[in-house]
Motif scaffolding. Structure first.
Motif, PDB file in Angstrom:
ATOM      1  N   TYR A 189      -1.398   3.549   7.253  1.00 31.07           N
ATOM      2  CA  TYR A 189      -1.498   2.658   8.402  1.00 31.07           C
ATOM      3  C   TYR A 189      -2.458   3.211   9.450  1.00 31.07           C
ATOM      4  O   TYR A 189      -2.488   4.416   9.707  1.00 31.07           O
ATOM      5  CB  TYR A 189      -0.124   2.453   9.045  1.00 31.07           C
ATOM      6  N   ALA A 190      -3.202   2.305  10.080  1.00 34.11           N
ATOM      7  CA  ALA A 190      -4.130   2.703  11.137  1.00 34.11           C
ATOM      8  C   ALA A 190      -3.378   3.276  12.334  1.00 34.11           C
ATOM      9  O   ALA A 190      -3.853   4.207  12.992  1.00 34.11           O
ATOM     10  CB  ALA A 190      -4.976   1.506  11.567  1.00 34.11           C
ATOM     11  N   SER A 191      -2.194   2.726  12.625  1.00 31.66           N
ATOM     12  CA  SER A 191      -1.413   3.211  13.766  1.00 31.66           C
ATOM     13  C   SER A 191      -0.963   4.654  13.543  1.00 31.66           C
ATOM     14  O   SER A 191      -0.938   5.458  14.481  1.00 31.66           O
ATOM     15  CB  SER A 191      -0.195   2.312  13.986  1.00 31.66           C
ATOM     16  N   ALA A 221       0.825  -1.207   0.000  1.00 30.28           N
ATOM     17  CA  ALA A 221       0.000   0.000   0.000  1.00 30.28           C
ATOM     18  C   ALA A 221       0.860   1.258   0.000  1.00 30.28           C
ATOM     19  O   ALA A 221       0.453   2.297  -0.525  1.00 30.28           O
ATOM     20  CB  ALA A 221      -0.933  -0.007   1.208  1.00 30.28           C
ATOM     21  N   VAL A 222       2.063   1.174   0.568  1.00 30.10           N
ATOM     22  CA  VAL A 222       2.973   2.323   0.581  1.00 30.10           C
ATOM     23  C   VAL A 222       3.409   2.657  -0.839  1.00 30.10           C
ATOM     24  O   VAL A 222       3.413   3.818  -1.252  1.00 30.10           O
ATOM     25  CB  VAL A 222       4.205   2.026   1.464  1.00 30.10           C
ATOM     26  N   HIS A 223       3.766   1.631  -1.610  1.00 27.52           N
ATOM     27  CA  HIS A 223       4.203   1.845  -2.992  1.00 27.52           C
ATOM     28  C   HIS A 223       3.052   2.330  -3.875  1.00 27.52           C
ATOM     29  O   HIS A 223       3.256   3.141  -4.785  1.00 27.52           O
ATOM     30  CB  HIS A 223       4.765   0.548  -3.569  1.00 27.52           C
ATOM     31  N   LEU A 224       1.861   1.820  -3.612  1.00 26.23           N
ATOM     32  CA  LEU A 224       0.716   2.134  -4.468  1.00 26.23           C
ATOM     33  C   LEU A 224      -0.014   3.404  -4.039  1.00 26.23           C
ATOM     34  O   LEU A 224      -0.948   3.839  -4.711  1.00 26.23           O
ATOM     35  CB  LEU A 224      -0.265   0.957  -4.468  1.00 26.23           C
ATOM     36  N   GLY A 225       0.400   3.977  -2.925  1.00 27.23           N
ATOM     37  CA  GLY A 225      -0.226   5.214  -2.470  1.00 27.23           C
ATOM     38  C   GLY A 225      -1.617   5.028  -1.893  1.00 27.23           C
ATOM     39  O   GLY A 225      -2.419   5.966  -1.880  1.00 27.23           O
ATOM     40  N   ILE A 226      -1.913   3.825  -1.409  1.00 26.07           N
ATOM     41  CA  ILE A 226      -3.234   3.560  -0.831  1.00 26.07           C
ATOM     42  C   ILE A 226      -3.292   4.144   0.577  1.00 26.07           C
ATOM     43  O   ILE A 226      -2.470   3.821   1.429  1.00 26.07           O
ATOM     44  CB  ILE A 226      -3.524   2.048  -0.787  1.00 26.07           C
ATOM     45  N   LYS A 227      -4.264   5.002   0.811  1.00 25.85           N
ATOM     46  CA  LYS A 227      -4.437   5.623   2.126  1.00 25.85           C
ATOM     47  C   LYS A 227      -5.913   5.527   2.513  1.00 25.85           C
ATOM     48  O   LYS A 227      -6.704   6.426   2.251  1.00 25.85           O
ATOM     49  CB  LYS A 227      -3.968   7.075   2.096  1.00 25.85           C
ATOM     50  N   ASN A 228      -6.251   4.405   3.135  1.00 22.97           N
ATOM     51  CA  ASN A 228      -7.649   4.141   3.473  1.00 22.97           C
ATOM     52  C   ASN A 228      -8.058   4.664   4.843  1.00 22.97           C
ATOM     53  O   ASN A 228      -9.227   4.582   5.208  1.00 22.97           O
ATOM     54  CB  ASN A 228      -7.918   2.629   3.423  1.00 22.97           C
ATOM     55  N   TYR A 229      -7.100   5.167   5.610  1.00 19.42           N
ATOM     56  CA  TYR A 229      -7.408   5.598   6.973  1.00 19.42           C
ATOM     57  C   TYR A 229      -7.506   7.120   7.017  1.00 19.42           C
ATOM     58  O   TYR A 229      -6.505   7.821   7.002  1.00 19.42           O
ATOM     59  CB  TYR A 229      -6.354   5.065   7.940  1.00 19.42           C
TER      60      TYR A 229
END
Length: 244
Positions: free
Chosen positions: A157-159, A138-146
């Protein structure tokens, strides 16, 4: 291709495709194509249009691609009716832990062996479980679901999100045992605690709790019932036991 007899009906709308993707659940295993739901949610308008065209072709012709009919089944050997750890069938050969499900034992054994079979497709990192690899991707793909509840920022990351939201709420769950100052994270508190080593004694339990990784050049030991501390700055301090 597999034939699917259908009646003529309305076309599949782009909005329907977007809604279907949005409703998929996160943190689920991928299929044979190794595409996770979180990745589908990153598709742009052009990608959504292409999917809409593809779905309409399937709908109009009644032919389903063979790959769409494949599934992955992973057997999970499990100890039935296990209520206590002693009842669990799958026991670690390195320690005394036992597990109800064999897959959990396999994941646990990698803690001892440090085996990392799940490799990142974008960098040299490898991971012990597939879920850790997926989280890293998710870091490489730029996914930010939180998403932050108080501002427009989003995080991978949730943390990280929890720590960020404490800036808004003012929460400081980690307290310095010396001065009672609060911090967002334990690591920040420990770095602050090191400042109390300079010029005056520190709480004994706090001294022993400091991890060397926080300040590798700090040496802590006992000499003649005293706590002896020496840092890379050549500062030395003796603390009598009756002082701590």
């Amino acid at each position: 291709m597999s034939d699917l007899k259908t009646e003529t009906g309305p076309s599949v709308l782009k909005s329907e495709v977007e809604k279907a993707i949005h409703q998929t659940k996160n943190n689920k295993a991928s299929g044979p194509d190794q595409i996770y739901n979180e990745w589908l949610k990153l598709l742009n308008n052009e990608n959504i249009n292409e999917l809409s065209v593809l779905f309409n072709q399937v709908y109009d012709t009644g032919h389903i691609p063979a790959d769409w009919l494949k599934s992955v089944f992973i057997p999970l050997p499990k100890t039935t009716n296990a209520k206590e750890c002693s009842d669990c069938e799958f026991e670690c050969s390195y320690c005394s832990k036992s597990f109800k499900i064999k897959q959990r034992l396999d994941n646990h054994i990698r803690v001892h062996t440090n085996e990392r079979p799940y490799k990142c497709d974008y960098c040299s990192k490898a991971f012990k479980t597939w879920i850790h690899r997926k989280t890293h991707l998710a870091v490489h793909l730029g996914i930010k679901n939180y998403q932050c509840r108080f501002c427009s920022k989003a995080f991978t990351y949730a943390s990280t999100l929890r720590g960020h939201e404490m800036i808004h709420t003012g929460e400081r769950p980690s307290t310095c045992p010396e001065c009672k100052k609060g911090f967002i994270s334990t690591s920040a508190m420990k770095k602050h605690l090191m400042t109390h080593f300079r010029g005056r004694h520190a709480n004994k339990s706090a001294v022993l709790d400091i991890q060397k990784k926080e300040e590798p050049d700090m040496e802590i030991s006992y000499i003649d019932n005293e706590i002896y501390m020496e840092s890379g700055t050549n500062e030395k301090q003796f603390v009598k036991k009756n002082q701590v």
